[in-house]
Write a protein that holds these residues in place. Sequence first.
Motif, mmCIF file in Angstrom:
data_model
loop_
_atom_site.group_PDB
_atom_site.id
_atom_site.type_symbol
_atom_site.label_atom_id
_atom_site.label_comp_id
_atom_site.label_asym_id
_atom_site.label_seq_id
_atom_site.Cartn_x
_atom_site.Cartn_y
_atom_site.Cartn_z
ATOM 1 N N ARG A 170 0.816 -1.219 0.000
ATOM 2 C CA ARG A 170 0.000 0.000 0.000
ATOM 3 C C ARG A 170 0.850 1.270 0.000
ATOM 4 O O ARG A 170 0.417 2.324 -0.436
ATOM 5 N N GLN A 171 2.081 1.177 0.441
ATOM 6 C CA GLN A 171 2.983 2.327 0.409
ATOM 7 C C GLN A 171 3.299 2.751 -1.021
ATOM 8 O O GLN A 171 3.687 3.885 -1.262
ATOM 9 N N HIS A 172 3.109 1.838 -1.965
ATOM 10 C CA HIS A 172 3.470 2.090 -3.361
ATOM 11 C C HIS A 172 2.292 2.038 -4.324
ATOM 12 O O HIS A 172 2.390 2.507 -5.449
ATOM 13 N N HIS A 173 1.177 1.414 -3.908
ATOM 14 C CA HIS A 173 0.051 1.189 -4.818
ATOM 15 C C HIS A 173 -1.280 1.360 -4.095
ATOM 16 O O HIS A 173 -1.406 0.998 -2.935
ATOM 17 N N HIS A 174 -2.273 1.869 -4.836
ATOM 18 C CA HIS A 174 -3.649 1.812 -4.339
ATOM 19 C C HIS A 174 -4.177 0.429 -4.721
ATOM 20 O O HIS A 174 -3.998 -0.018 -5.858
ATOM 21 N N ILE A 175 -4.826 -0.252 -3.815
ATOM 22 C CA ILE A 175 -5.297 -1.615 -4.057
ATOM 23 C C ILE A 175 -6.817 -1.646 -3.975
ATOM 24 O O ILE A 175 -7.402 -1.219 -2.981
ATOM 25 N N ASP A 176 -7.438 -2.139 -5.032
ATOM 26 C CA ASP A 176 -8.897 -2.234 -5.079
ATOM 27 C C ASP A 176 -9.393 -3.559 -4.505
ATOM 28 O O ASP A 176 -10.261 -3.584 -3.644
ATOM 29 N N ILE A 177 -8.857 -4.663 -5.005
ATOM 30 C CA ILE A 177 -9.274 -5.994 -4.563
ATOM 31 C C ILE A 177 -8.101 -6.691 -3.893
ATOM 32 O O ILE A 177 -6.983 -6.678 -4.420
ATOM 33 N N VAL A 178 -8.368 -7.328 -2.762
ATOM 34 C CA VAL A 178 -7.394 -8.206 -2.116
ATOM 35 C C VAL A 178 -7.889 -9.621 -2.372
ATOM 36 O O VAL A 178 -8.908 -10.044 -1.830
ATOM 37 N N ASP A 179 -7.190 -10.325 -3.258
ATOM 38 C CA ASP A 179 -7.557 -11.681 -3.667
ATOM 39 C C ASP A 179 -6.719 -12.667 -2.861
ATOM 40 O O ASP A 179 -5.488 -12.631 -2.921
ATOM 41 N N CYS A 180 -7.371 -13.549 -2.108
ATOM 42 C CA CYS A 180 -6.686 -14.417 -1.150
ATOM 43 C C CYS A 180 -6.548 -15.857 -1.628
ATOM 44 O O CYS A 180 -7.548 -16.534 -1.850
ATOM 45 N N PHE A 181 -5.316 -16.281 -1.735
ATOM 46 C CA PHE A 181 -4.981 -17.681 -1.993
ATOM 47 C C PHE A 181 -4.288 -18.232 -0.753
ATOM 48 O O PHE A 181 -3.137 -18.643 -0.781
ATOM 49 N N ARG A 182 -4.986 -18.189 0.364
ATOM 50 C CA ARG A 182 -4.466 -18.675 1.633
ATOM 51 C C ARG A 182 -5.560 -19.518 2.279
ATOM 52 O O ARG A 182 -6.725 -19.423 1.910
#
Length: 141
Positions: A63-75
């Motif tokens: 987030r320090q470098h990019h605006h993030i719209d979706i957090v897609d989880c592969f966990r």
Amino acid sequence: MADLFRQTKTIAVVGLSPKTHRASYAVAAYMQAHGYRIIPINPREAGKTILSEGCYADLAEARQHHHIDIVDCFRSADDIPPIAEAAIQIGARCLWMQSGIVNIDAARSAHEAGLQVVMDRCLKIEHQRFLVHINTATESE
């Protein structure tokens, strides 16, 4: 969901593997090929590149470098609560849990914080459905 895809520019993929045969890689590569910016999140690969994008250890660093719209989880489902909290903290629009991943408590927290939440669905498959819907609507006009 159509609005989500239309308004999204950047997708952070938590658990993105550099291995091309893994589902996380295939989904991320597909979304990247359809014009979305992919931000890899994988602490073991931090500082390296996956899909020609710099990989970050966690969402806060990304987030320090990019605006993030979706957090897609592969966990795994048990790993989702801190990811959901991080998604809330960075101001993501959507917490997306891939096929087979369900965590009701994390979903509730994210939803109460104003995020759209999707569980147990594949981002790639849902995007393909969205494209079919767009193409069908265009053909009928």
